[in-house]
Write an enzyme that holds these catalytic residues in place. Sequence first.
Site, PDB file in Angstrom:
ATOM      1  N   ARG A 126       0.845  -1.186   0.000  1.00  0.00           N
ATOM      2  CA  ARG A 126       0.000   0.000   0.000  1.00  0.00           C
ATOM      3  C   ARG A 126       0.883   1.240   0.000  1.00  0.00           C
ATOM      4  NH1 ARG A 126      -3.491  -3.161  -1.012  1.00  0.00           N
ATOM      5  NH2 ARG A 126      -5.503  -3.494   0.025  1.00  0.00           N
ATOM      6  N   GLU A 161      -3.564   7.493  -7.840  1.00  0.00           N
ATOM      7  CA  GLU A 161      -3.730   6.500  -8.895  1.00  0.00           C
ATOM      8  C   GLU A 161      -4.961   6.844  -9.716  1.00  0.00           C
ATOM      9  OE1 GLU A 161      -3.648   2.501  -7.393  1.00  0.00           O
ATOM     10  OE2 GLU A 161      -1.714   2.761  -6.396  1.00  0.00           O
ATOM     11  N   HIS A 163      -0.060  -0.717 -10.304  1.00  0.00           N
ATOM     12  CA  HIS A 163      -0.910  -1.407  -9.328  1.00  0.00           C
ATOM     13  C   HIS A 163      -1.491  -2.679  -9.953  1.00  0.00           C
ATOM     14  CE1 HIS A 163      -3.463  -0.675  -5.471  1.00  0.00           C
ATOM     15  NE2 HIS A 163      -3.186  -1.963  -5.641  1.00  0.00           N
TER      16      HIS A 163
END
Length: 336
Positions: A247, A275, A294
């Site tokens: 994370r 993001e 990601h």
Amino acid sequence: MSGTVIALAVSPQVRQMFLDDATVAQLARLGRLRLPPPDADVGDPAVLAPLLADADVVVTGWGTAALTAELLTAAPRLRLLAHTGASVKPFVTPASFARGVRVTQAGDAMAYAVGEQALALTLALLHRLHRFDHALRTGEDWATAKAAPPRQELRGAIVGVVGASRTGRAYLELVRALGARVLVADPYLSAEQADRLGATRVDLDDLLAGSLVVSLHAPVLPETTGMIGARELALLPDGALLVNTARAALVDEAALLAVLSTGRIDAALDVFDAEPLPVDHPLRALPNVLLTPHESAGTVQSRRRAGAIVAAEVARFLRGEPLRHEVTPDLLTSTG
């Protein structure tokens, strides 16, 4: 199970990724499947409400609308939310728990894929593949491109694993198999448990100061948010390598950018504060940074395992058996 309605409240893209024909057939044996209309946006509560009208179970994925009190009013029979991913926070609300809707998720399916990508990123950093690639793609001459910092092998290297989570343990097992010496920092892991994993338990500061590679696998908790800041980054030896497939919130991004800009360490990052990562973000221009969008859990096999977990959990629920991956309100508030 006769009369059970299972709403597949996922987009066609998510359905194709996670629910193969065998999994859909398994769900169809458990109840009558209800799909959203073609091209409908399952993130729109107005689309989701009729889908859930007489549903007993809802299967969710990226982009599914949250189970708000209004949606729950339109879904009086709903008893289970089964999520194809790991974090259920975007979909579950206090109202759903208050209504007695149980929740399960498929995070276990992703552990090996994340561990394997963390290994791939580790090897790329050790061998400076990112620097070679950046130099050649940006027009550096051959001799300059070859002049990367010294390269290292994983065998015999000291690797620090922050968080003995599912992904942390998968990564730990992989790097150990290739000959790494592993340190692990996790306040919930005893020295004896670490020893059984083939690792040495240390505190975070000692791990940072003593590792060539540091790979982050901790959940986001109040005590882990920002746990890697300027002070912690300063503990890393010159030439150290940082991998984050966990994370973004674990790391102070501004502090990380500052140290990366000096070239003192290299990093591989799959998660970011913003993001999508803005196209003009300074991380994109640094030759000592390897970036992925990601996607560390996004293997075909991982997503198929996730779909299988969802189908198995729905079957257990309908048979009145304990769920193996249930998320309770206390777990929801204590995990990232």
